[in-house]
Scaffold this active site. Structure first.
Site, PDB file in Angstrom:
ATOM      1  N   LYS A 200       0.925  -1.260   0.057  1.00  0.00           N
ATOM      2  CA  LYS A 200      -0.013   0.113  -0.014  1.00  0.00           C
ATOM      3  C   LYS A 200       0.887   1.496  -0.097  1.00  0.00           C
ATOM      4  O   LYS A 200       0.402   2.310  -0.247  1.00  0.00           O
ATOM      5  CB  LYS A 200      -0.854  -0.066   1.357  1.00  0.00           C
ATOM      6  CG  LYS A 200      -1.987  -0.971   1.181  1.00  0.00           C
ATOM      7  CD  LYS A 200      -3.228  -0.855   2.056  1.00  0.00           C
ATOM      8  CE  LYS A 200      -2.707  -1.301   3.488  1.00  0.00           C
ATOM      9  NZ  LYS A 200      -2.834  -2.698   3.996  1.00  0.00           N
ATOM     10  N   SER A 265      -5.331 -10.650   7.199  1.00  0.00           N
ATOM     11  CA  SER A 265      -5.759 -11.557   5.914  1.00  0.00           C
ATOM     12  C   SER A 265      -4.898 -12.639   5.482  1.00  0.00           C
ATOM     13  O   SER A 265      -5.347 -13.346   4.672  1.00  0.00           O
ATOM     14  CB  SER A 265      -5.362 -10.316   4.958  1.00  0.00           C
ATOM     15  OG  SER A 265      -6.098  -9.017   5.406  1.00  0.00           O
ATOM     16  N   TYR A 267      -2.410 -15.618   6.719  1.00  0.00           N
ATOM     17  CA  TYR A 267      -2.054 -16.588   7.750  1.00  0.00           C
ATOM     18  C   TYR A 267      -0.596 -17.086   7.977  1.00  0.00           C
ATOM     19  O   TYR A 267      -0.347 -18.044   7.837  1.00  0.00           O
ATOM     20  CB  TYR A 267      -2.865 -17.778   8.104  1.00  0.00           C
ATOM     21  CG  TYR A 267      -4.104 -16.971   8.559  1.00  0.00           C
ATOM     22  CD1 TYR A 267      -4.703 -16.948   9.889  1.00  0.00           C
ATOM     23  CD2 TYR A 267      -5.199 -16.765   7.515  1.00  0.00           C
ATOM     24  CE1 TYR A 267      -5.748 -16.249  10.227  1.00  0.00           C
ATOM     25  CE2 TYR A 267      -6.451 -16.036   7.989  1.00  0.00           C
ATOM     26  CZ  TYR A 267      -6.357 -15.871   9.211  1.00  0.00           C
ATOM     27  OH  TYR A 267      -7.875 -15.185   9.618  1.00  0.00           O
ATOM     28  N   HIS A 268       0.460 -16.067   7.756  1.00  0.00           N
ATOM     29  CA  HIS A 268       1.883 -16.325   7.779  1.00  0.00           C
ATOM     30  C   HIS A 268       2.434 -14.891   8.854  1.00  0.00           C
ATOM     31  O   HIS A 268       1.949 -14.052   8.311  1.00  0.00           O
ATOM     32  CB  HIS A 268       2.650 -16.277   6.578  1.00  0.00           C
ATOM     33  CG  HIS A 268       4.252 -16.325   6.448  1.00  0.00           C
ATOM     34  ND1 HIS A 268       4.904 -17.159   6.341  1.00  0.00           N
ATOM     35  CD2 HIS A 268       5.017 -15.386   7.212  1.00  0.00           C
ATOM     36  CE1 HIS A 268       6.103 -17.139   6.302  1.00  0.00           C
ATOM     37  NE2 HIS A 268       6.293 -15.902   7.086  1.00  0.00           N
ATOM     38  N   LEU A 269       2.927 -15.184   9.750  1.00  0.00           N
ATOM     39  CA  LEU A 269       3.225 -14.077  10.815  1.00  0.00           C
ATOM     40  C   LEU A 269       3.913 -13.093  10.112  1.00  0.00           C
ATOM     41  O   LEU A 269       5.080 -13.144   9.685  1.00  0.00           O
ATOM     42  CB  LEU A 269       3.728 -14.702  12.130  1.00  0.00           C
ATOM     43  CG  LEU A 269       3.964 -13.533  13.297  1.00  0.00           C
ATOM     44  CD1 LEU A 269       2.297 -13.580  13.878  1.00  0.00           C
ATOM     45  CD2 LEU A 269       4.974 -13.704  14.245  1.00  0.00           C
ATOM     46  N   HIS A 270       3.325 -11.860  10.285  1.00  0.00           N
ATOM     47  CA  HIS A 270       3.963 -10.733   9.960  1.00  0.00           C
ATOM     48  C   HIS A 270       3.721  -9.485  10.814  1.00  0.00           C
ATOM     49  O   HIS A 270       2.593  -9.565  11.367  1.00  0.00           O
ATOM     50  CB  HIS A 270       3.649 -10.283   8.401  1.00  0.00           C
ATOM     51  CG  HIS A 270       2.224 -10.352   8.256  1.00  0.00           C
ATOM     52  ND1 HIS A 270       1.158 -11.439   7.847  1.00  0.00           N
ATOM     53  CD2 HIS A 270       1.210  -9.402   8.196  1.00  0.00           C
ATOM     54  CE1 HIS A 270       0.212 -11.103   7.877  1.00  0.00           C
ATOM     55  NE2 HIS A 270      -0.043  -9.755   8.175  1.00  0.00           N
ATOM     56  N   VAL A 271       4.463  -8.600  10.637  1.00  0.00           N
ATOM     57  CA  VAL A 271       4.323  -7.408  11.570  1.00  0.00           C
ATOM     58  C   VAL A 271       4.225  -6.066  10.699  1.00  0.00           C
ATOM     59  O   VAL A 271       5.014  -5.958   9.695  1.00  0.00           O
ATOM     60  CB  VAL A 271       5.226  -7.138  12.473  1.00  0.00           C
ATOM     61  CG1 VAL A 271       5.454  -6.077  13.588  1.00  0.00           C
ATOM     62  CG2 VAL A 271       5.545  -8.441  13.500  1.00  0.00           C
ATOM     63  N   HIS A 272       3.249  -5.217  11.216  1.00  0.00           N
ATOM     64  CA  HIS A 272       3.136  -3.922  10.537  1.00  0.00           C
ATOM     65  C   HIS A 272       4.017  -2.926  11.029  1.00  0.00           C
ATOM     66  O   HIS A 272       3.804  -2.741  12.312  1.00  0.00           O
ATOM     67  CB  HIS A 272       1.686  -3.562  10.357  1.00  0.00           C
ATOM     68  CG  HIS A 272       0.622  -4.545   9.597  1.00  0.00           C
ATOM     69  ND1 HIS A 272       0.063  -4.350   8.702  1.00  0.00           N
ATOM     70  CD2 HIS A 272       0.457  -5.646  10.315  1.00  0.00           C
ATOM     71  CE1 HIS A 272      -0.733  -5.330   8.365  1.00  0.00           C
ATOM     72  NE2 HIS A 272      -0.648  -6.090   9.317  1.00  0.00           N
TER      73      HIS A 272
HETATM   74  O1  G7M Z   1      -4.103  -8.016   7.375  1.00  0.00           O
HETATM   75  P1  G7M Z   1      -2.837  -8.422   7.637  1.00  0.00           P
HETATM   76  O2  G7M Z   1      -2.101  -8.468   8.933  1.00  0.00           O
HETATM   77  O3  G7M Z   1      -2.559  -9.885   6.936  1.00  0.00           O
HETATM   78  O4  G7M Z   1      -1.829  -7.460   6.238  1.00  0.00           O
HETATM   79  C1  G7M Z   1      -1.302  -8.040   5.105  1.00  0.00           C
HETATM   80  C2  G7M Z   1      -0.396  -6.742   4.673  1.00  0.00           C
HETATM   81  O5  G7M Z   1       0.126  -7.453   3.481  1.00  0.00           O
HETATM   82  C3  G7M Z   1      -1.328  -5.773   4.228  1.00  0.00           C
HETATM   83  O6  G7M Z   1      -0.958  -4.325   4.489  1.00  0.00           O
HETATM   84  C4  G7M Z   1      -1.050  -5.767   2.450  1.00  0.00           C
HETATM   85  O7  G7M Z   1      -1.016  -4.431   1.990  1.00  0.00           O
HETATM   86  C5  G7M Z   1       0.243  -6.243   2.402  1.00  0.00           C
HETATM   87  N1  G7M Z   1       0.334  -7.105   1.194  1.00  0.00           N
HETATM   88  C6  G7M Z   1      -0.252  -7.871   0.879  1.00  0.00           C
HETATM   89  N2  G7M Z   1       0.170  -8.372  -0.634  1.00  0.00           N
HETATM   90  C7  G7M Z   1      -0.451  -9.144  -1.490  1.00  0.00           C
HETATM   91  C8  G7M Z   1       1.508  -7.920  -0.485  1.00  0.00           C
HETATM   92  C9  G7M Z   1       2.521  -8.040  -1.413  1.00  0.00           C
HETATM   93  O8  G7M Z   1       2.279  -8.845  -2.568  1.00  0.00           O
HETATM   94  N3  G7M Z   1       3.745  -7.368  -1.355  1.00  0.00           N
HETATM   95  C10 G7M Z   1       3.797  -6.408  -0.308  1.00  0.00           C
HETATM   96  N4  G7M Z   1       4.993  -5.832   0.042  1.00  0.00           N
HETATM   97  N5  G7M Z   1       2.767  -6.363   0.747  1.00  0.00           N
HETATM   98  C11 G7M Z   1       1.604  -7.227   0.650  1.00  0.00           C
END
Ligand code: G7M
Length: 330
Positions: A200, A265, A267-272
């Site tokens: 984004k 969205s 389901y693989h752990l990630h941090v914003h």
């Molecule tokens: O809601 P959730 O915690 O799952 O957030 C997933 C984050 O991954 C969102 O902020 C998306 O904008 C970001 N994201 C999704 N995709 C498909 C991609 C991608 O292909 N590349 C990157 N860099 N971020 C993504």
């Protein structure tokens, strides 16, 4: 890494470069801009056939559109980008103005900016699944209360069957995509992660900085899986993520919001990681969990995320909401 740093510097000096360097040809400038801002690609949207506007926001200058590319479903997101202070000098000097009205000291115009200062951030999902299409449709939301038992009997089975593909995540971890966008990576298989700009963020200004840290460990689905054994991983992401952002973007930790989504969205752990002043979608209390709080909760109660009732919003058409309804939990 060097690539992105160069890019940021180049963006910051845009206006100086253009005002001082009048002798250069247009094609030189275009080429340089292309180097700075990414190369032109084939216009896959040329044959896009719109089926429906899924949702839009005049205030956020944002539109989600469902349509077809080569007879396959696609979702396109159009978003007008924020103004950049560095580009103002060029915007004022190179645009044309059309007067709409003038009254006393007040006048209003339509300003027509040069194309490169009037870009639209465009995200394409193609081929898109039904889930992608549904996700962007304007919908009412409902707050769900998920107990430990609900997670085991309702959410987990649903998520295991119906989650969105993680291919994009594996492509990043395996260096098959977005390699040049990576801001920082820790290769350790246990506590390592990759930090890079979120889909984004257009990386043009820091006001809406948005990065994600993706863990190398592949089997942590979400907050619910976290136990004290993951503390070194979480602490590593928090510390090294903040350090990398300070080094690259000169933003101190006190200007950052670092959090996880529940439900996520993917389901693989990630941090914003976002700037504190940026109210990104999904950063509100019913969805975001500060990483620092997650760490403390696990330190004080090892089974915190296994046993606590967690609350989260689900859209009316979300299949998981239907499962909660069928189980009499809504
Ligand atoms: O809601 P959730 O915690 O799952 O957030 C997933 C984050 O991954 C969102 O902020 C998306 O904008 C970001 N994201 C999704 N995709 C498909 C991609 C991608 O292909 N590349 C990157 N860099 N971020 C993504």
């Amino acid at each position: 890494m060097a690539n992105n740093a160069t890019k940021r510097e180049a963006v910051c000096t845009d206006s100086d470069e253009f005002s001082h360097d009048v002798k250069r040809t247009k094609s030189d400038q275009d080429k340089e801009r292309e180097d700075e801002e990414g190369s032109y690609s084939e216009n896959i949207l040329a044959g896009f056939k719109t089926s429906k506007v899924l949702s839009d926001s005049a205030r956020e200058k944002l539109m989600f559109i469902h349509g077809k590319i080569d007879d396959q479903d696609a979702v396109v997101v159009l978003e007008k980008t924020p103004f950049r202070e560095e580009a103002l000098a060029e915007l004022f000097s190179s645009s044309s103005l059309r007067l709409e009205m003038k009254n006393d000291i007040y006048s209003s115009y339509r300003l027509q900016a040069p194309p490169h200062l009037n870009e639209i951030k465009t995200t394409v999902m193609h081929p898109a699944t039904e889930k992608h299409v549904k996700r962007y449709q304007k919908q009412e939301s409902f707050l769900v209360e998920e107990t430990e038992e609900d997670y085991q009997s309702i959410s987990l089975p649903y998520v295991e069957k119906h989650s969105l593909s993680l291919q994009w995540v594996y492509n990043i971890l395996e260096k098959k995509a977005e390699t040049e966008r990576v801001v920082y990576e820790d290769p350790d298989p246990e506590v390592g992660f990759v930090l890079l700009p979120d889909l984004k963020w257009d990386q043009k200004q820091l006001d809406n900085l948005y990065l994600i840290a993706i863990t190398r460990q592949r089997h942590i689905k979400s907050l619910r899986d976290l136990t004290p054994e993951h503390l070194p991983l979480l602490q590593n992401i928090l510390q090294k993520g903040k350090d990398a952002i300070l080094q690259r973007y000169k933003l101190p930790a006190a200007k950052l919001r670092v959090y996880l989504h529940y439900q996520p969205s993917y389901y693989h752990l990630h941090v914003h990681f976002t700037t504190l002043g940026y109210e990104a979608a999904g950063c509100s209390v019913e969805r975001a969990h500060l990483l620092a709080d997650v760490i403390q909760n696990l330190q004080s109660a090892p089974r915190y995320y296994r046993t606590r009732t967690l609350y989260f919003p689900l859209r009316a058409d979300d299949g998981l909401l239907e499962q909660f309804r069928q189980a009499g939990r809504m």
